[in-house]
Write an enzyme that holds these catalytic residues in place. Structure first.
Site, PDB file in Angstrom:
ATOM      1  N   TYR A 160      23.424  72.174  46.583  1.00 25.95           N
ATOM      2  CA  TYR A 160      22.639  73.090  45.746  1.00 25.95           C
ATOM      3  C   TYR A 160      21.544  72.333  45.003  1.00 25.95           C
ATOM      4  O   TYR A 160      20.378  72.744  44.998  1.00 25.95           O
ATOM      5  CB  TYR A 160      23.569  73.793  44.765  1.00 25.95           C
ATOM      6  CG  TYR A 160      22.867  74.770  43.838  1.00 25.95           C
ATOM      7  CD1 TYR A 160      22.506  76.039  44.275  1.00 25.95           C
ATOM      8  CD2 TYR A 160      22.570  74.418  42.518  1.00 25.95           C
ATOM      9  CE1 TYR A 160      21.873  76.928  43.433  1.00 25.95           C
ATOM     10  CE2 TYR A 160      21.934  75.301  41.673  1.00 25.95           C
ATOM     11  CZ  TYR A 160      21.588  76.555  42.128  1.00 25.95           C
ATOM     12  OH  TYR A 160      20.950  77.438  41.285  1.00 25.95           O
ATOM     13  N   LYS A 164      17.366  72.587  45.124  1.00 26.32           N
ATOM     14  CA  LYS A 164      16.574  72.923  43.951  1.00 26.32           C
ATOM     15  C   LYS A 164      15.596  71.810  43.587  1.00 26.32           C
ATOM     16  O   LYS A 164      14.490  72.090  43.091  1.00 26.32           O
ATOM     17  CB  LYS A 164      17.491  73.257  42.774  1.00 26.32           C
ATOM     18  CG  LYS A 164      18.321  74.530  42.997  1.00 26.32           C
ATOM     19  CD  LYS A 164      17.439  75.734  43.329  1.00 26.32           C
ATOM     20  CE  LYS A 164      18.239  77.014  43.471  1.00 26.32           C
ATOM     21  NZ  LYS A 164      17.376  78.196  43.743  1.00 26.32           N
TER      22      LYS A 164
END
Length: 273
Positions: A160, A164
């Site tokens: 994740y 990002k």
């Protein structure tokens, strides 16, 4: 896409939001519709989109059935959206995202691929597909939703965080690239926000992230904080990075001067979950 007469969108600024059926996307759709904007509600959740359209008012938007991983879907839905808006796309908001917590070795290849495909490739697909519409709309903007995990990468969020960080880097590069066509870029980086994502992500076992955060008294901010930040980013002075939530702003500030301290602090906080 739902049927709507072109006249209903004429004269209004237009925003196209991915992941619009819930969470940050829905909150932002409500905020912009209340401000007089016309909204393209894009998501794979068809039932959620129907409810979202009712929530913003059927005359204030249209439903766009879109899986951001598929370029053909982007082309189809943006073309249909442009027919309704008279070719306007004032803001493209790349918001769709998914999180799978846990140690990297415990995540399946499919879980890794899904996060990369939705969180990063979906944003790339949107920016490419919307390029001509954005360039043709004076003062247009791209708003990419990243995360504070794109500033400091916490353990057990490796994939994740990688996506990002990539969205943040993409936003910084596109700010320079898109300036040549008069299109601005904003990158929104929230702390933990009260959205359905907290009920789906898990760090370990069967306990969802929301429960883990509550147990450890980690701050969770209301979703309206993000939609208000997006509104301010679109209407305020040009600024690329927007950290959302007091904890995010604190980490962003400290990370500039004490990055090692921030990493250790965040590691302790996350490992307690």
């Amino acid at each position: 896409m739902s049927a709507i007469s072109k006249a209903q969108a004429d004269g209004r600024r237009a925003i196209f939001i991915t992941g619009a059926a819930s969470g940050i996307g829905l909150s932002t759709a409500k905020r912009f519709a209340a401000g007089g904007w016309f909204v393209g509600l894009a998501d794979i959740d068809t039932r959620g989109l129907t409810a979202a359209l009712q929530a913003i008012g059927p005359a204030n938007g249209i439903i766009c059935n879109l899986d951001v991983r598929h370029r053909s879907g982007w082309k189809r839905e943006l073309e249909a959206f442009a027919k309704v808006t008279g070719g306007r796309l004032d803001v493209l908001m790349n918001n769709a995202g998914i999180a799978k917590g846990g140690y990297l070795e415990a995540q399946t290849p499919d879980e890794v691929d899904l996060q990369v495909d939705v969180n990063l490739k979906g944003v790339l697909n949107g920016c490419q597909a919307a390029f001509d519409l954005l360039a043709a709309t004076p003062g247009a903007l791209v708003v990419n939703v990243a995360s504070v995990a794109g500033v400091v990468a916490p353990p057990r969020m490796a994939v994740y965080a990688a996506t990002k960080f990539a969205v943040r880097g993409l936003s910084e590069a596109l700010e320079g690239e898109f300036a040549r066509i008069g299109v601005g870029v904003r990158c929104i980086m929230p702390w933990f926000i009260d959205t359905p994502l907290l009920d789906k992500a898990r760090f370990h076992g069967n306990e969802d992230l929301r429960v883990s955060l509550r147990h450890e008294k980690v701050p969770v901010y209301p979703v309206e904080d993000v939609s208000d930040a997006v509104w301010a980013a679109v209407h305020g002075k040009p600024r690329l990075h927007h950290l959302v939530g007091g904890q995010a702003r604190q980490i962003g500030f400290l990370n500039r001067f004490l990055p090692e301290f921030v990493r250790k602090r965040l590691r302790r906080q996350i490992e307690a979950l």
